[in-house]
Scaffold this motif. Structure first.
Motif, PDB file in Angstrom:
ATOM      1  N   MET A   7       0.847  -1.188   0.000  1.00 45.31           N
ATOM      2  CA  MET A   7       0.000   0.000   0.000  1.00 45.31           C
ATOM      3  C   MET A   7       0.882   1.238   0.000  1.00 45.31           C
ATOM      4  SD  MET A   7      -3.333  -0.566  -0.012  1.00 45.31           S
ATOM      5  CE  MET A   7      -4.296   0.587   0.981  1.00 45.31           C
ATOM      6  N   PRO A   8       0.421   2.333  -0.600  1.00 38.03           N
ATOM      7  CA  PRO A   8       1.227   3.564  -0.628  1.00 38.03           C
ATOM      8  C   PRO A   8       1.516   4.082   0.779  1.00 38.03           C
ATOM      9  CG  PRO A   8      -0.575   3.687  -2.211  1.00 38.03           C
ATOM     10  CD  PRO A   8      -0.834   2.484  -1.358  1.00 38.03           C
ATOM     11  N   ALA A   9       2.742   4.562   0.971  1.00 42.25           N
ATOM     12  CA  ALA A   9       3.142   5.122   2.260  1.00 42.25           C
ATOM     13  C   ALA A   9       3.170   6.644   2.237  1.00 42.25           C
ATOM     14  CB  ALA A   9       4.523   4.595   2.651  1.00 42.25           C
ATOM     15  N   GLY A  10       2.969   7.237   1.059  1.00 40.42           N
ATOM     16  CA  GLY A  10       2.999   8.689   0.924  1.00 40.42           C
ATOM     17  C   GLY A  10       1.840   9.161   0.073  1.00 40.42           C
ATOM     18  N   THR A  11       2.049  10.263  -0.615  1.00 44.22           N
ATOM     19  CA  THR A  11       1.026  10.856  -1.472  1.00 44.22           C
ATOM     20  C   THR A  11       1.101  10.253  -2.867  1.00 44.22           C
ATOM     21  OG1 THR A  11       1.202  12.922  -0.232  1.00 44.22           O
ATOM     22  CG2 THR A  11       0.121  13.030  -2.366  1.00 44.22           C
ATOM     23  N   VAL A  12      -0.059   9.988  -3.459  1.00 42.44           N
ATOM     24  CA  VAL A  12      -0.119   9.460  -4.824  1.00 42.44           C
ATOM     25  C   VAL A  12      -0.585  10.572  -5.761  1.00 42.44           C
ATOM     26  CG1 VAL A  12      -1.170   7.774  -6.376  1.00 42.44           C
ATOM     27  CG2 VAL A  12      -0.589   7.116  -4.026  1.00 42.44           C
ATOM     28  N   TYR A  13       0.240  10.850  -6.765  1.00 45.21           N
ATOM     29  CA  TYR A  13      -0.076  11.860  -7.772  1.00 45.21           C
ATOM     30  C   TYR A  13      -0.309  11.161  -9.115  1.00 45.21           C
ATOM     31  CZ  TYR A  13       2.200  14.939  -4.349  1.00 45.21           C
ATOM     32  OH  TYR A  13       2.566  15.589  -3.200  1.00 45.21           O
ATOM     33  N   GLY A  14      -1.196  11.715  -9.906  1.00 45.94           N
ATOM     34  CA  GLY A  14      -1.419  11.221 -11.256  1.00 45.94           C
ATOM     35  C   GLY A  14      -1.205  12.325 -12.268  1.00 45.94           C
ATOM     36  N   ALA A  15      -0.869  11.950 -13.493  1.00 49.05           N
ATOM     37  CA  ALA A  15      -0.651  12.910 -14.577  1.00 49.05           C
ATOM     38  C   ALA A  15      -1.776  12.803 -15.593  1.00 49.05           C
ATOM     39  CB  ALA A  15       0.692  12.642 -15.251  1.00 49.05           C
ATOM     40  N   LEU A  16      -2.317  13.950 -16.006  1.00 53.47           N
ATOM     41  CA  LEU A  16      -3.360  14.008 -17.020  1.00 53.47           C
ATOM     42  C   LEU A  16      -2.774  14.367 -18.386  1.00 53.47           C
ATOM     43  CD1 LEU A  16      -6.104  15.977 -15.061  1.00 53.47           C
ATOM     44  CD2 LEU A  16      -6.050  13.519 -15.523  1.00 53.47           C
ATOM     45  N   LEU A  17      -3.516  13.992 -19.415  1.00 48.88           N
ATOM     46  CA  LEU A  17      -3.139  14.338 -20.791  1.00 48.88           C
ATOM     47  C   LEU A  17      -1.713  13.919 -21.114  1.00 48.88           C
ATOM     48  CD1 LEU A  17      -4.713  17.923 -20.979  1.00 48.88           C
ATOM     49  CD2 LEU A  17      -5.637  15.832 -21.981  1.00 48.88           C
ATOM     50  N   ASN A  18      -1.297  12.754 -20.597  1.00 48.56           N
ATOM     51  CA  ASN A  18       0.082  12.315 -20.821  1.00 48.56           C
ATOM     52  C   ASN A  18       0.169  11.154 -21.800  1.00 48.56           C
ATOM     53  OD1 ASN A  18       2.848  12.714 -20.378  1.00 48.56           O
ATOM     54  ND2 ASN A  18       2.928  11.036 -18.892  1.00 48.56           N
ATOM     55  N   PHE A  19      -0.908  10.885 -22.521  1.00 50.48           N
ATOM     56  CA  PHE A  19      -0.856   9.929 -23.622  1.00 50.48           C
ATOM     57  C   PHE A  19      -1.196  10.657 -24.921  1.00 50.48           C
ATOM     58  CE2 PHE A  19      -0.771   6.794 -20.328  1.00 50.48           C
ATOM     59  CZ  PHE A  19      -0.083   5.735 -20.900  1.00 50.48           C
ATOM     60  N   ARG A  20      -0.498  10.310 -25.973  1.00 46.42           N
ATOM     61  CA  ARG A  20      -0.583  11.067 -27.222  1.00 46.42           C
ATOM     62  C   ARG A  20      -1.991  11.101 -27.795  1.00 46.42           C
ATOM     63  NH1 ARG A  20       4.821   8.121 -29.556  1.00 46.42           N
ATOM     64  NH2 ARG A  20       6.326   9.149 -28.154  1.00 46.42           N
ATOM     65  N   ARG A  21      -2.712   9.980 -27.722  1.00 48.74           N
ATOM     66  CA  ARG A  21      -4.048   9.942 -28.312  1.00 48.74           C
ATOM     67  C   ARG A  21      -4.979  10.938 -27.615  1.00 48.74           C
ATOM     68  NH1 ARG A  21      -6.403   4.317 -29.413  1.00 48.74           N
ATOM     69  NH2 ARG A  21      -5.872   3.971 -27.222  1.00 48.74           N
TER      70      ARG A  21
END
Length: 216
Positions: A7-21
């Motif tokens: 399980m994550p021990a810190g903060t989880v960040y996600g990236a948007l618009l990071n796939f070419r399509r």
């Protein structure tokens, strides 16, 4: 005795618009207000701790919500940089806002299915090896989507470097590389009773089932 799921021990960040399509599908609207131009830095969002669901557990879906499943790979930070990688099922209620990621759509209780293991970076061939990975998403045993990390706008090394220019990722934090859409711009939908499995070479399958949220 079965091992305790990672399980994550810190903060989880996600990236948007990071796939070419998906980036290409949104490009015609990037000059619209309020930003009037394509993003110059990574567009990030946070998956809060209430969203974390361990591998093998069930995720409750809000009544009447249209919920999208998305396969992603997260870089797990260690003391000296990237320690390893984990598969995720990044869930969200279907929405139209990407420049201002909606918390209510992305941070519903349980809405981050976490893989059961953190695979050491060296075992994956480093960040270059990650760039060659393909991630499969299956619903009820039927293949729905293949996400190729070769199609990233910013590959793992570039995304990490660009994020580090304006924020510090600490040991235990996770940076998800993003999620891809289908050809029509949508993502696979999940319903109560479904089981979603996410797979990639070098990883144990990540499996989560879905139930109907019980009204309070």
């Amino acid at each position: 005795m079965n091992p305790v799921p990672w399980m994550p021990a810190g903060t989880v960040y996600g990236a948007l618009l990071n796939f070419r399509r998906e980036h290409a599908l949104w490009a015609p609207r990037m000059n619209d207000a309020p930003y009037k131009g394509a993003p110059k830095a990574p567009v990030l969002y946070i998956k809060t701790a209430n969203t974390f669901t361990p591998a093998g557990a069930a995720i409750a879906l809000p009544a009447g919500a249209s919920v999208q499943a998305s396969a992603s790979l997260g870089l797990v930070m260690g003391e000296g940089g990237v320690a390893g990688a984990v598969l995720f099922n990044d869930l969200a209620i279907a929405h139209e806002s990407y420049y201002r990621p909606p918390i209510k759509a992305r941070c519903v209780d349980g809405f981050l299915g976490v893989g059961g293991e953190c695979v050491p970076l060296a075992a994956l061939g480093g960040l270059d090896g990650i760039a060659r990975l393909q991630i499969g998403l299956h619903i009820n045993g039927v293949h729905q989507q293949t996400t190729a990390l070769a199609d990233l706008v910013r590959d793992a090394a570039t995304l990490l470097a660009d994020v580090n220019e304006f924020m510090t990722l600490r040991s235990g934090d996770v940076l998800m590389l993003g999620t891809d859409c289908l050809a029509d711009g949508t993502r696979p939908l999940v319903h109560p009773g479904d089981t979603v499995e996410i797979t990639a070479p070098g990883f144990s399958p990540t499996l989560h089932s879905f139930t109907q949220e019980v009204a309070a």
